[in-house]
Design a protein around this motif. Structure first.
Motif, PDB file in Angstrom:
ATOM      1  N   THR A 164      28.252  47.610  40.942  1.00 28.34           N
ATOM      2  CA  THR A 164      28.030  45.529  41.334  1.00 28.34           C
ATOM      3  C   THR A 164      28.065  45.787  42.859  1.00 28.34           C
ATOM      4  N   GLU A 165      27.448  45.794  43.552  1.00 28.37           N
ATOM      5  CA  GLU A 165      27.246  45.716  44.729  1.00 28.37           C
ATOM      6  C   GLU A 165      26.041  46.030  45.329  1.00 28.37           C
ATOM      7  N   LYS A 166      25.209  46.139  46.644  1.00 27.16           N
ATOM      8  CA  LYS A 166      24.378  45.581  46.973  1.00 27.16           C
ATOM      9  C   LYS A 166      22.893  46.057  46.880  1.00 27.16           C
TER      10      LYS A 166
ATOM     11  N   THR B 224      22.092  43.024  40.678  1.00 24.57           N
ATOM     12  CA  THR B 224      23.232  42.207  41.458  1.00 24.57           C
ATOM     13  C   THR B 224      23.019  41.334  42.346  1.00 24.57           C
ATOM     14  N   ASN B 225      21.866  41.238  42.916  1.00 25.02           N
ATOM     15  CA  ASN B 225      21.315  40.014  43.475  1.00 25.02           C
ATOM     16  C   ASN B 225      20.591  38.612  42.739  1.00 25.02           C
TER      17      ASN B 225
ATOM     18  N   TYR C 199      24.328  37.013  40.765  1.00 27.39           N
ATOM     19  CA  TYR C 199      24.952  36.351  41.412  1.00 27.39           C
ATOM     20  C   TYR C 199      23.736  35.497  41.854  1.00 27.39           C
TER      21      TYR C 199
ATOM     22  N   THR D  48      31.866  44.305  34.988  1.00 23.72           N
ATOM     23  CA  THR D  48      31.203  45.605  35.907  1.00 23.72           C
ATOM     24  C   THR D  48      31.247  47.278  35.594  1.00 23.72           C
TER      25      THR D  48
ATOM     26  N   PRO E  95      34.093  45.641  41.958  1.00 30.13           N
ATOM     27  CA  PRO E  95      32.686  45.549  43.358  1.00 30.13           C
ATOM     28  C   PRO E  95      34.075  45.462  43.837  1.00 30.13           C
TER      29      PRO E  95
ATOM     30  N   SER F 173      34.558  40.192  48.096  1.00 31.11           N
ATOM     31  CA  SER F 173      33.284  39.142  48.325  1.00 31.11           C
ATOM     32  C   SER F 173      32.735  39.374  46.384  1.00 31.11           C
ATOM     33  N   TYR F 174      32.432  40.307  45.803  1.00 31.70           N
ATOM     34  CA  TYR F 174      31.350  39.815  44.517  1.00 31.70           C
ATOM     35  C   TYR F 174      33.187  39.595  43.677  1.00 31.70           C
ATOM     36  N   ARG F 175      33.860  39.736  43.679  1.00 32.67           N
ATOM     37  CA  ARG F 175      35.323  39.294  43.072  1.00 32.67           C
ATOM     38  C   ARG F 175      35.972  37.602  42.935  1.00 32.67           C
TER      39      ARG F 175
ATOM     40  N   GLU G 214      33.939  35.616  43.964  1.00 36.30           N
ATOM     41  CA  GLU G 214      33.461  34.314  43.802  1.00 36.30           C
ATOM     42  C   GLU G 214      33.206  34.131  42.069  1.00 36.30           C
TER      43      GLU G 214
END
Length: 362
Positions: free
Chosen positions: A11-13, A17-18, A21, A38, A42, A45-47, A49
Motif C-alpha cells: 500500500t503505497e503509490k 493502491t490508487n 483508494y 495491507t 502504510p 496518509s493512507y491510514r 483516510e
C-alpha cells in the motif's frame, strides 16, 4: 453490509493502491462499512483516510513461500464480513479466497488488475484451488479478466478517476518547468514505479536518441521502486544525469503532467493503467507499447507501438508529436468529456461497484 478489502501489493503509490483508494473515496458509504488489509505498514496518509471515515486498517505479512500464518490470521480477521474483495494480478489470490471461505464469508471477490504476473509457476499451481474458492470476479479490462479467469464469467469495472483533478493548467506547467529550469525544453514523461514490467531501460534508450537529435529534450520520471538505482546508473553512464529528473513518488502527479509534452510507456505487460486515463485527461499524447489493451484509449490520444519496433522509430514518432503541439487546454477539456462518456469517471464507477456488492449478496 461489511466489506473487507485486501491489497495484495504494498500500500503505497502504485496502480492497484490508487484504484482501491479512488473507489474508497468515491463510494457512497451509507449502509456500507469498509476495512482494509495491507501487506505492509502504510504511511500515515493512507491510514488516516480509513480512520477518518470510521474504517480500520490491518497489516498482515503476506509470504508466498510460507502462507499458512497469513491465511490463518486473515481467516480470523475476516469472520463477520459479508464480502472479501481482494485486489491483485494472479491466482496467488487463492490465499485470500481460501481464508475468506474458511471464515464463512459468503462473497469472495478476486479483482484482476493486470494481464500478466511475476510468479508464473506459482500462478499456474494455484489456478485450480483459486477457481474453487473464488465466487465473484472483477477485472479492470477484458485482457486482465481473460488472463486470470480464462473462460469464466467476470465483470469489468473501469479504473475510474476524479476527472476534474487532472485537467491541464498552464500555471502548473510553468511552475514545474521553472522549478526544474526547463522552461523552454521539450519534456518527455513517464509515470510508473521502477519495476521490470515498466521497461525503463527502453525509455532511457529512446531519450538518448532524442537528446542526440535535439539537446532541448528532457526526461521527467515519476515513481520509485527496486530498479530505480539501476536506471539512475544507466543514465549516469550515458552522461545524461542533468537532463533526466527523478521526481520520486509524489502526491502532485497532475502538476508534473501539466509540465510534460508527451508520455512514453513501453510496458512489457499491463492491465489497463490508471495513469494512462489520468494522462489523457490532462490532454497528453501517449506513445505506448502494443501489449497495453486498446480499451485504454478513450480519447484518441494513444498510439500503440510494438516493442520489436526500433528505438529510433519510437524516437521519430515522439519528435513528430512534440513538434506538432496544438491547443493543450482545449484537448484536455475534450478528453475529460470523452473519459466521462466512456464510463471512467470515478463517481459513476463507485456506484457500479456498490451495486455489484449488493447483487452478489442477493
Amino acid at each position: 453490509m461489511k466489506v473487507l478489502l485486501v491489497n495484495t501489493v504494498p500500500t503505497e503509490k502504485n496502480g492497484i493502491t490508487n484504484v482501491i483508494y479512488n473507489y474508497y473515496r468515491a463510494i457512497n458509504k451509507q449502509d456500507i462499512y469498509m476495512d482494509l488489509v495491507t501487506i505492509n505498514a502504510p504511511e500515515a496518509s493512507y491510514r488516516n483516510e480509513f480512520l477518518q471515515n470510521g474504517g480500520r486498517i490491518y497489516t498482515l505479512k503476506r509470504n508466498l513461500r510460507h502462507p499458512l500464518h497469513y491465511m490463518k490470521c486473515l481467516s480470523e480477521l475476516a469472520r463477520g464480513y459479508d464480502i472479501l474483495h481482494a485486489h491483485g494480478n494472479s491466482a496467488t489470490m487463492v490465499l485470500e479466497m481460501y481464508a475468506a471461505k474458511k471464515a464463512g464469508v459468503p462473497v469472495r471477490i478476486a479483482h484482476s488488475h493486470n494481464s500478466n504476473c511475476k510468479y508464473h509457476v506459482v500462478d499456474k499451481l494455484c489456478r485450480i484451488p483459486f477457481y474453487a474458492f473464488c465466487n465473484a470476479r472483477l477485472a479492470c479490462s477484458s485482457e486482465a479478466g481473460y488472463w486470470l479467469f480464462e473462460n469464466r464469467s467476470f465483470k469489468i469495472l473501469n479504473n475510474g478517476i476524479d476527472t476534474e483533478k487532472f485537467h491541464f493548467e498552464e500555471s502548473k506547467r510553468l511552475s514545474i518547468r521553472e522549478k526544474l529550469g526547463w522552461v523552454d525544453c521539450k519534456i518527455i514523461g513517464h509515470v510508473g514505479n521502477f519495476l521490470e514490467a515498466k521497461n525503463h531501460a527502453f525509455i532511457i534508450d529512446i531519450f538518448q536518441h532524442l537528446f542526440l537529435r535535439d539537446v532541448s529534450f528532457r526526461l521527467l520520471l515519476l515513481g520509485k521502486g527496486e530498479k530505480m538505482e539501476e536506471i539512475k546508473d544507466r543514465v549516469a553512464r550515458m552522461q545524461l544525469s542533468d537532463k533526466v529528473y527523478f521526481a520520486g513518488a509524489t502526491d502532485h502527479v497532475n502538476d508534473y503532467l501539466c509540465a510534460m509534452d508527451v508520455i512514453v510507456m513501453p510496458s512489457l505487460h499491463e492491465g489497463l493503467p490508471l495513469t494512462l486515463i489520468e494522462e489523457q485527461a490532462n490532454g497528453l499524447p501517449c506513445i505506448v507499447s502494443d501489449v497495453i489493451t486498446r480499451e485504454a484509449d478513450k480519447t484518441g490520444l494513444l498510439e500503440f507501438y510494438s516493442l520489436q519496433t526500433t528505438v529510433s522509430a519510437w524516437a521519430d514518432r515522439i519528435c513528430a508529436i512534440v513538434l506538432s503541439e496544438t491547443d493543450r487546454k482545449g484537448r484536455s477539456v475534450q478528453a475529460i468529456e470523452a473519459i466521462r462518456q466512456s464510463g471512467f469517471d470515478i463517481c459513476r464507477q463507485a456506484d457500479r461497484l456498490k451495486e455489484f456488492y449488493k447483487s452478489q449478496l442477493k
